[in-house]
Design an enzyme around this catalytic site. Structure first.
Site, PDB file in Angstrom:
ATOM      1  N   LYS A 119       0.839  -1.215   0.000  1.00  0.00           N
ATOM      2  CA  LYS A 119       0.000   0.000   0.000  1.00  0.00           C
ATOM      3  C   LYS A 119       0.863   1.250   0.000  1.00  0.00           C
ATOM      4  O   LYS A 119       0.568   2.208  -0.703  1.00  0.00           O
ATOM      5  CB  LYS A 119      -0.950   0.005   1.208  1.00  0.00           C
ATOM      6  CG  LYS A 119      -2.133  -0.930   1.020  1.00  0.00           C
ATOM      7  CD  LYS A 119      -3.363  -0.466   1.795  1.00  0.00           C
ATOM      8  CE  LYS A 119      -4.581  -1.278   1.369  1.00  0.00           C
ATOM      9  NZ  LYS A 119      -5.835  -0.808   1.859  1.00  0.00           N
ATOM     10  N   LYS A 200      -6.438  -6.302  -8.888  1.00  0.00           N
ATOM     11  CA  LYS A 200      -7.775  -6.652  -8.394  1.00  0.00           C
ATOM     12  C   LYS A 200      -8.727  -5.459  -8.506  1.00  0.00           C
ATOM     13  O   LYS A 200      -8.300  -4.306  -8.420  1.00  0.00           O
ATOM     14  CB  LYS A 200      -7.707  -7.158  -6.953  1.00  0.00           C
ATOM     15  CG  LYS A 200      -7.479  -6.104  -5.899  1.00  0.00           C
ATOM     16  CD  LYS A 200      -7.846  -6.652  -4.504  1.00  0.00           C
ATOM     17  CE  LYS A 200      -7.993  -5.484  -3.527  1.00  0.00           C
ATOM     18  NZ  LYS A 200      -8.846  -5.716  -2.409  1.00  0.00           N
ATOM     19  N   LYS A 203     -12.425  -0.890  -4.362  1.00  0.00           N
ATOM     20  CA  LYS A 203     -13.231   0.314  -4.127  1.00  0.00           C
ATOM     21  C   LYS A 203     -12.390   1.553  -4.341  1.00  0.00           C
ATOM     22  O   LYS A 203     -12.835   2.538  -4.903  1.00  0.00           O
ATOM     23  CB  LYS A 203     -13.767   0.335  -2.691  1.00  0.00           C
ATOM     24  CG  LYS A 203     -14.771  -0.738  -2.363  1.00  0.00           C
ATOM     25  CD  LYS A 203     -15.418  -0.403  -1.020  1.00  0.00           C
ATOM     26  CE  LYS A 203     -15.393  -1.583  -0.072  1.00  0.00           C
ATOM     27  NZ  LYS A 203     -14.165  -1.639   0.758  1.00  0.00           N
TER      28      LYS A 203
HETATM   29  N1  AQP Z   1     -11.427  -7.889  -6.316  1.00  0.00           N
HETATM   30  C1  AQP Z   1     -11.771  -8.683  -5.329  1.00  0.00           C
HETATM   31  N2  AQP Z   1     -12.022  -9.998  -5.580  1.00  0.00           N
HETATM   32  C2  AQP Z   1     -12.388 -10.828  -4.554  1.00  0.00           C
HETATM   33  N3  AQP Z   1     -12.528 -10.424  -3.279  1.00  0.00           N
HETATM   34  C3  AQP Z   1     -12.309  -9.122  -2.987  1.00  0.00           C
HETATM   35  N4  AQP Z   1     -12.377  -8.404  -1.845  1.00  0.00           N
HETATM   36  C4  AQP Z   1     -12.050  -7.125  -2.107  1.00  0.00           C
HETATM   37  N5  AQP Z   1     -11.775  -6.971  -3.421  1.00  0.00           N
HETATM   38  C5  AQP Z   1     -11.916  -8.192  -4.006  1.00  0.00           C
HETATM   39  C6  AQP Z   1     -12.769  -8.952  -0.544  1.00  0.00           C
HETATM   40  O1  AQP Z   1     -13.717  -8.062   0.034  1.00  0.00           O
HETATM   41  C7  AQP Z   1     -13.613  -8.147   1.465  1.00  0.00           C
HETATM   42  C8  AQP Z   1     -13.718  -6.806   2.099  1.00  0.00           C
HETATM   43  O2  AQP Z   1     -12.738  -5.948   1.665  1.00  0.00           O
HETATM   44  P1  AQP Z   1     -12.448  -4.546   2.375  1.00  0.00           P
HETATM   45  O3  AQP Z   1     -13.406  -3.531   1.913  1.00  0.00           O
HETATM   46  O4  AQP Z   1     -12.384  -4.686   3.843  1.00  0.00           O
HETATM   47  O5  AQP Z   1     -11.008  -4.207   1.873  1.00  0.00           O
HETATM   48  P2  AQP Z   1     -10.298  -4.599   0.551  1.00  0.00           P
HETATM   49  O6  AQP Z   1     -10.009  -6.045   0.500  1.00  0.00           O
HETATM   50  O7  AQP Z   1      -9.133  -3.694   0.442  1.00  0.00           O
HETATM   51  O8  AQP Z   1     -11.409  -4.258  -0.553  1.00  0.00           O
HETATM   52  P3  AQP Z   1     -11.405  -3.084  -1.607  1.00  0.00           P
HETATM   53  O9  AQP Z   1     -12.702  -3.138  -2.341  1.00  0.00           O
HETATM   54  O10 AQP Z   1     -10.167  -3.116  -2.406  1.00  0.00           O
HETATM   55  O11 AQP Z   1     -11.462  -1.811  -0.684  1.00  0.00           O
HETATM   56  P4  AQP Z   1     -10.463  -0.600  -0.515  1.00  0.00           P
HETATM   57  O12 AQP Z   1     -10.184  -0.077  -1.881  1.00  0.00           O
HETATM   58  O13 AQP Z   1     -11.183   0.367   0.355  1.00  0.00           O
HETATM   59  O14 AQP Z   1      -9.227  -1.114   0.161  1.00  0.00           O
HETATM   60  C9  AQP Z   1     -12.305  -8.867   1.770  1.00  0.00           C
HETATM   61  O15 AQP Z   1     -12.642 -10.176   2.234  1.00  0.00           O
HETATM   62  C10 AQP Z   1     -11.604  -8.963   0.442  1.00  0.00           C
HETATM   63  O16 AQP Z   1     -10.830 -10.152   0.317  1.00  0.00           O
END
Ligand code: AQP
Length: 339
Positions: A119, A200, A203
């Site tokens: 990150k 991946k 968000k």
């Molecule tokens: N692209 C993805 N494919 C499969 N699983 C995913 N997850 C996130 N992106 C994918 C799963 O979503 C859960 C919750 O995620 P989070 O919001 O706590 O944080 P993250 O993993 O960092 O998800 P984002 O969407 O990428 O959010 P931001 O951008 O805010 O950091 C987790 O179980 C994750 O594995």
């Protein structure tokens, strides 16, 4: 007389209330599994609003987004009667336990967490909060004596740290924490960004490569039809076809068909057909979710009541854990003179 049912395993999982909605990857990799495991497991699902603070979101937006995220979870099939749904910040015990665990965490050990390295390498501010994130995550999990945690591959290292900390605490102070395992039933599909299928869907990246659960049908269709695909014409899942593989994975989740069956369907047909079908399947998948979401969001009192009930249920478990932890580490039990 039937034999008594064995206690259901305790499962804990969280999601950050960041972005404007959950994205397709959150649904595929996390929330649909949450909805499916509620009968067989004693589930604790939380909105990780304290973890969201590492992005320093605009305060009012974080507040509204946390409530929206509850509506979205319920619309996606999380059932607040069967599962405990709560906001992380409503349980101050999480921060308290994370501090106690941080005193057992080596600086070098925390420095090895690759998510922090990744990150910060990709431009995130390297705050102490981001560095501390995995210790707070360990507290989230250990607080509820979770048997299993549904995690993606990217979280495996954090779960290992959690297990190490639990063992260290138990070894030093006596058996206190359950050792959590990765959730076995969880499949590890990773949804990729539609514009750059080597990374991946996320968000925080957003844009044309991210399908939001709350996107309207036209936007979903436009984004999927504009997805980057690969050279060649053959619709097949392969390492040298990350764009097509991603679309097949999405189609498989949205329709329930296996990837080999889907590949058969597209023999002699092109990427255009695949994209059109994937778009239609995702539109169909999320249309009822959007309807339920709108109805749920129209009743903020109900959403607050869900969080209040969840905080009550989670609080009972959290306080039980913390009473033992405080006593074991040697904190004097508080006495307050009534005023
Ligand atoms: N692209 C993805 N494919 C499969 N699983 C995913 N997850 C996130 N992106 C994918 C799963 O979503 C859960 C919750 O995620 P989070 O919001 O706590 O944080 P993250 O993993 O960092 O998800 P984002 O969407 O990428 O959010 P931001 O951008 O805010 O950091 C987790 O179980 C994750 O594995």
């Amino acid at each position: 007389m039937s034999a008594p049912r064995p206690p259901r395993p305790r499962v804990l999982s969280g999601i950050r209330p960041t972005g404007d909605s959950f994205q397709l990857g959150n649904y595929v990799g996390a929330v649909r599994h949450w909805a499916a495991m509620q009968d067989e497991s004693d589930c604790f699902f939380f909105l990780a609003d304290l973890h969201a603070l590492t992005d320093t979101p605009e305060p009012e937006r974080l507040r509204t987004r946390t409530r929206e995220a509850v509506a979205e979870l319920l619309a996606l099939g999380v059932d607040a009667d069967r599962s405990t749904v709560f906001a992380q910040s409503h349980l101050p015990q999480h921060v308290e336990l994370s501090w106690i665990l941080s005193c057992l965490t080596g600086f070098g050990e925390a420095s090895r967490m690759t998510q922090f390295q990744d990150k910060t390498a990709s431009g995130a501010s390297s705050s102490v909060g981001l560095f501390y994130y995995p210790v707070l995550q360990a507290a989230d999990i250990l607080m509820y004596q979770a048997d299993a945690v549904p995690i993606g591959e990217d979280q495996r290292q954090h779960l290992e740290l959690t297990r190490d900390l639990a063992q260290r605490f138990n070894g030093r102070y006596g058996q206190t924490f359950t050792l959590p395992a990765p959730y076995a039933g969880r499949q590890g599909e990773r949804i990729k960004d539609l514009q750059d299928p080597t990374r991946k869907m996320s968000k925080s990246i957003g844009g044309a490569g991210t399908v939001w659960v709350l996107d309207d049908p036209r936007t979903i269709t436009k984004k999927i039809k504009s997805a980057v695909t690969d050279t060649g014409r053959e619709v097949r899942a392969a390492d040298d076809k990350p764009g097509v593989t991603n679309l097949l994975t999405i189609a498989s989740v949205a329709t329930g068909a296996s990837i080999p069956d889907l590949e058969q369907t597209y023999v002699g047909r092109g990427y255009g057909d695949l994209k059109g079908d994937v778009a239609a399947a995702v539109v169909e998948l999320f249309a009822p979710v959007r309807e339920r979401y709108d109805a749920l969001l129209a009743d903020p009192g109900h959403l607050d009541a869900v969080l209040a009930d969840g905080a009550g249920r989670a609080g009972e478990v959290a306080e039980r854990t913390m009473t033992a932890v405080r006593e074991r580490v040697g904190l004097l039990a508080p006495r307050r003179t009534p005023r």
